[in-house]
Design a protein around this motif. Structure first.
Motif, short mmCIF file in Angstrom:
data_model
loop_
_atom_site.label_atom_id
_atom_site.label_comp_id
_atom_site.label_asym_id
_atom_site.label_seq_id
_atom_site.Cartn_x
_atom_site.Cartn_y
_atom_site.Cartn_z
N LEU A 80 0.68 -1.20 0.12
CA LEU A 80 0.02 -0.04 0.06
C LEU A 80 1.03 1.33 -0.05
CD1 LEU A 80 -2.67 -1.08 2.80
CD2 LEU A 80 -2.54 -1.57 0.06
N ARG A 81 0.06 2.41 -0.40
CA ARG A 81 1.01 3.63 -0.04
C ARG A 81 0.17 4.49 0.35
NH1 ARG A 81 0.50 7.85 -4.02
NH2 ARG A 81 -0.40 6.58 -5.56
N LEU A 82 0.53 5.26 1.69
CA LEU A 82 -0.22 6.32 2.30
C LEU A 82 0.49 7.78 2.28
CD1 LEU A 82 -0.10 3.57 4.19
CD2 LEU A 82 -0.69 4.86 6.03
N GLU A 83 -0.35 8.55 1.74
CA GLU A 83 0.60 9.78 1.51
C GLU A 83 -0.44 11.02 1.96
OE1 GLU A 83 2.00 9.87 -2.35
OE2 GLU A 83 2.56 11.90 -2.17
#
Lengths: 334, 334
Positions: A269-272
């Motif tokens: 996943l990517r959290l930004e």
């Protein structure tokens, strides 16, 4: 020459917990004569926003002094060539009926015939831009994907739902704080499913609303919602965190970190996180994309408009309690 | 015709806590006659890796059966046109001295004259590729930026330090588990600063080692390191999470989530997890970039090579205890 009187709101106390009307005071101020380069603006609409709660803390707004906020108005007197009488402008000297501005501190509104004026503070304003940046720059939503939005009935949430529909999202799911708001999301705002987050575990509601999982989560709240969304995201899913979440932290009461954070690795996943002020260059993209839909009526800005400057404090407090759907605005004059 | 005997290792028990030698057994197996399409490989080098710890759990490797792992070897008998006798191949039938493979399950090693064979399992193998993907695809390290690497003396860490130097990093900081390893990182592996994470709070050590903050953090461990790195990251910093972290979770003992997670919003950070198996297409980029430096001697693969197949279990257990610096390998034959 006698000068006009402006009605204004000052902060007079810092809240301990939830703010109340007693933290504010209405004051009358005589508008001084304009200096060269200044213009007097009659304010028409003001925005009340979650970040203002943080400004009430020590280190934010000064006590017994003019406040700030996004406002639209019309120039009624001018000693600034760039701000002719009659021009519509946007500026940040809000919480008052009349503001003295300079050309550096005010921008002329673009001529957008057929677009409601208030849209400049809602879907074309900071909340719409937050939703646009979250979807296109941060999460990079693709056609056919499933989107989940928390605080979905708020300003950013309703803008996100409408923009995501136009961007070709496959399924749009929203979480909100009442059954009535949830119904409004699906009946009027293009959401495919919506639930009241008080109705049992969010993970269960998400499983029902998006049985095949999520591609993108637009987070406005953190906490249980974030944990449930991490659980429901598909591989290579993306989480866009809007600036509003940050205030929890600075108010000394951050939501608990999600216990399943390390699924970010297992599911790639990517959290930004992002702050919309770093993405003001995206505004022309948003205008180009959205204005035709506003003119055609395909998108109707979702706004709760409170009438009258006398109710600006009520509007702000109501917004904090979630009494609005869509962007909360105050109409100061016609 | 008499067939050769292969020595192999089987898993015979699942560990309760730290694995021990008693969880494994050496067995001798007669190699069957080759079927059409098969080749017999004499194994030369084997990789032992952190992910194998997870394979020892229920649902992973079968008990009393052949194990897997990345291995290099030479074809010594063949009924497969694509795998001629004498060819050097890479395959995953490790933990044995001889392996029967098909062309679908083995790949010919590229002819890289001047590059040590073992490099195919270290800086040109999965660990080097993890570091390459983390730096170039996930964190997108820019010249002049400051990088922090946890588990810096391990296979991924030492590869990351050397690659980051070649990519133009401004400052490279590593955390490791002993003063001797820290000294080795700065003296031999191109790190500008390194510390033993047992020496007081990681946040304090980071402040000393990178007083102007971090641009990129390559996370192999989570927990305290992650929290300290979030605190030390500059605005718009990036965190690349390598797959190795995920095993903590599946082993039922994830590190605590960082208490400052919501700084991800305030500082507009990006956290992104990845699994190297999703990025195998990056291997040609890594080869193109790194092989000239390996040939010139500018990069020397950092490896701990344990000699002899009889010591493969010891090598694996030693790797889990952090006894290696760089990639842990077993040399099975010359």
């Amino acid at each position: 020459m006698s000068r006009p009187t402006a009605r204004a709101v000052h902060l007079v106390a810092r809240p301990d917990g939830a703010p109340t009307a007693a933290d504010f005071a209405f004051v009358d101020e005589t508008v001084p004569a304009l200096a060269a380069g200044e213009a007097l603006v009659e304010n028409l609409y003001q925005s009340v926003d979650p970040y203002m709660r943080e400004e009430m803390e020590e280190g934010g707004w000064a006590l017994h002094a003019p406040l700030e906020g996004r406002t639209l108005g019309r120039v009624v007197e001018s000693r600034a060539d760039a701000l002719p009488v009659g021009a519509l402008v946007q500026h940040r000297q809000a919480w008052r009926t009349l503001s003295v501005v300079t050309a550096e501190r005010a921008s002329l509104l673009p001529d957008l015939a057929g677009v409601p004026l208030s849209a400049h503070l809602s879907v074309l304003g900071g909340t719409g831009l937050s939703a646009w940046v979250a979807l296109t720059r941060i999460a990079r939503l693709q056609p056919g994907e499933t989107l989940f939005v928390s605080a979905a009935a708020g300003g950013v949430g309703t803008a996100a739902g409408q923009l995501a529909r136009l961007l070709g999202a496959g399924r749009i799911v929203g979480s909100t704080g009442s059954a009535a708001k949830a119904a409004r999301l699906t009946e009027r705002l293009g959401f495919d499913a919506a639930f009241d987050y008080h109705d049992g575990p969010i993970a269960d509601r998400l499983r029902e609303a998006a049985p095949e999982g999520l591609h993108v989560y637009l987070d406005n709240v953190g906490g249980d919602h974030l944990e449930a969304a991490i659980g429901a995201l598909r591989e290579r899913g993306r989480i866009a965190w809007c600036g509003a979440v940050a205030q929890y932290n600075r108010l000394g009461n951050p939501p608990a970190a999600p216990r399943n954070l390390f699924d970010v690795v297992g599911k790639s996943l990517r959290l930004e996180g992002f702050l919309v002020r770093d993405h003001l260059d995206a505004r022309p993209e948003l205008y180009d994309f959205l204005v035709p839909h506003l003119r055609s009526g395909a998108v109707v800005p979702d706004e709760t408009v409170v009438d009258g400057f006398d109710r600006v404090v009520d509007a702000f407090l109501g917004m904090l309690r979630g009494e609005n759907t869509g962007k909360m605005l105050v109409r100061i004059a016609d």
